[in-house]
Motif scaffolding. Structure first.
Motif, mmCIF file in Angstrom:
data_model
loop_
_atom_site.group_PDB
_atom_site.id
_atom_site.type_symbol
_atom_site.label_atom_id
_atom_site.label_comp_id
_atom_site.label_asym_id
_atom_site.label_seq_id
_atom_site.Cartn_x
_atom_site.Cartn_y
_atom_site.Cartn_z
ATOM 1 N N THR A 99 0.827 -1.205 0.000
ATOM 2 C CA THR A 99 0.000 0.000 0.000
ATOM 3 C C THR A 99 0.865 1.260 0.000
ATOM 4 O OG1 THR A 99 -1.735 -1.175 1.188
ATOM 5 C CG2 THR A 99 -1.831 1.217 1.225
ATOM 6 N N LEU A 100 1.919 1.266 0.806
ATOM 7 C CA LEU A 100 2.819 2.420 0.840
ATOM 8 C C LEU A 100 3.541 2.606 -0.488
ATOM 9 C CD1 LEU A 100 4.297 2.066 4.422
ATOM 10 C CD2 LEU A 100 2.798 3.876 3.595
ATOM 11 N N GLN A 101 3.959 1.516 -1.117
ATOM 12 C CA GLN A 101 4.628 1.623 -2.411
ATOM 13 C C GLN A 101 3.674 2.164 -3.476
ATOM 14 O OE1 GLN A 101 6.117 -2.355 -2.942
ATOM 15 N NE2 GLN A 101 8.062 -1.891 -1.942
ATOM 16 N N GLU A 102 2.423 1.725 -3.453
ATOM 17 C CA GLU A 102 1.438 2.237 -4.402
ATOM 18 C C GLU A 102 1.168 3.726 -4.160
ATOM 19 O OE1 GLU A 102 -1.939 -0.283 -3.906
ATOM 20 O OE2 GLU A 102 -0.957 -2.009 -4.850
ATOM 21 N N SER A 103 1.136 4.128 -2.890
ATOM 22 C CA SER A 103 0.919 5.545 -2.566
ATOM 23 C C SER A 103 2.075 6.401 -3.057
ATOM 24 C CB SER A 103 0.739 5.721 -1.061
ATOM 25 O OG SER A 103 -0.369 5.003 -0.606
ATOM 26 N N LEU A 104 3.295 5.934 -2.845
ATOM 27 C CA LEU A 104 4.462 6.682 -3.329
ATOM 28 C C LEU A 104 4.463 6.765 -4.851
ATOM 29 C CD1 LEU A 104 7.249 5.373 -0.945
ATOM 30 C CD2 LEU A 104 6.304 7.681 -1.039
ATOM 31 N N LYS A 105 4.061 5.693 -5.503
ATOM 32 C CA LYS A 105 3.980 5.700 -6.963
ATOM 33 C C LYS A 105 2.939 6.702 -7.442
ATOM 34 C CE LYS A 105 3.525 2.443 -10.772
ATOM 35 N NZ LYS A 105 3.250 1.034 -11.122
ATOM 36 N N ALA A 106 1.811 6.802 -6.725
ATOM 37 C CA ALA A 106 0.756 7.747 -7.106
ATOM 38 C C ALA A 106 1.230 9.198 -6.945
ATOM 39 C CB ALA A 106 -0.492 7.512 -6.266
ATOM 40 N N LEU A 107 2.115 9.455 -5.985
ATOM 41 C CA LEU A 107 2.623 10.814 -5.787
ATOM 42 C C LEU A 107 3.480 11.289 -6.959
ATOM 43 C CD1 LEU A 107 3.616 10.790 -2.010
ATOM 44 C CD2 LEU A 107 1.701 11.975 -3.068
#
Length: 84
Positions: free
Chosen positions: A63-71
């Motif tokens: 989830t954190l990796q997906e959030s960083l990717k979305a940023l």
């Protein structure tokens, strides 16, 4: 109040011995994670302790990796410029 991550500390807690039967299934290994953050406005540090099993840790990481990717997307950059 924007926060920045300063440090991550973790440990793996595994029950080694017990007089009870079936301990391995009843007491699975647990990860203890400490997230140290700092408030960029007031320089106040904060520690958050999380205890979880392996599956939960993997899900949090994804989830954190997906959030960083979305940023890093252009849509976020555009929205961020409008909000500022």
């Amino acid at each position: 109040m924007p926060r920045e991550l300063l440090d991550i500390q973790w440990r793996l807690d595994v029950p080694l011995a017990s007089r009870r039967q079936g301990t391995a299934l009843e007491d699975p290994p647990q990860y203890t994670v400490c997230l140290v953050t700092v408030d960029s406005d007031s320089d106040e540090t904060n520690e958050e302790w999380i205890t979880c099993d392996y599956e939960t840790l993997v899900n949090m990481t994804k989830t954190l990796q997906e959030s960083l990717k979305a940023l890093r997307t252009t849509q976020y950059r555009r929205l961020n410029r409008l909000v500022k």
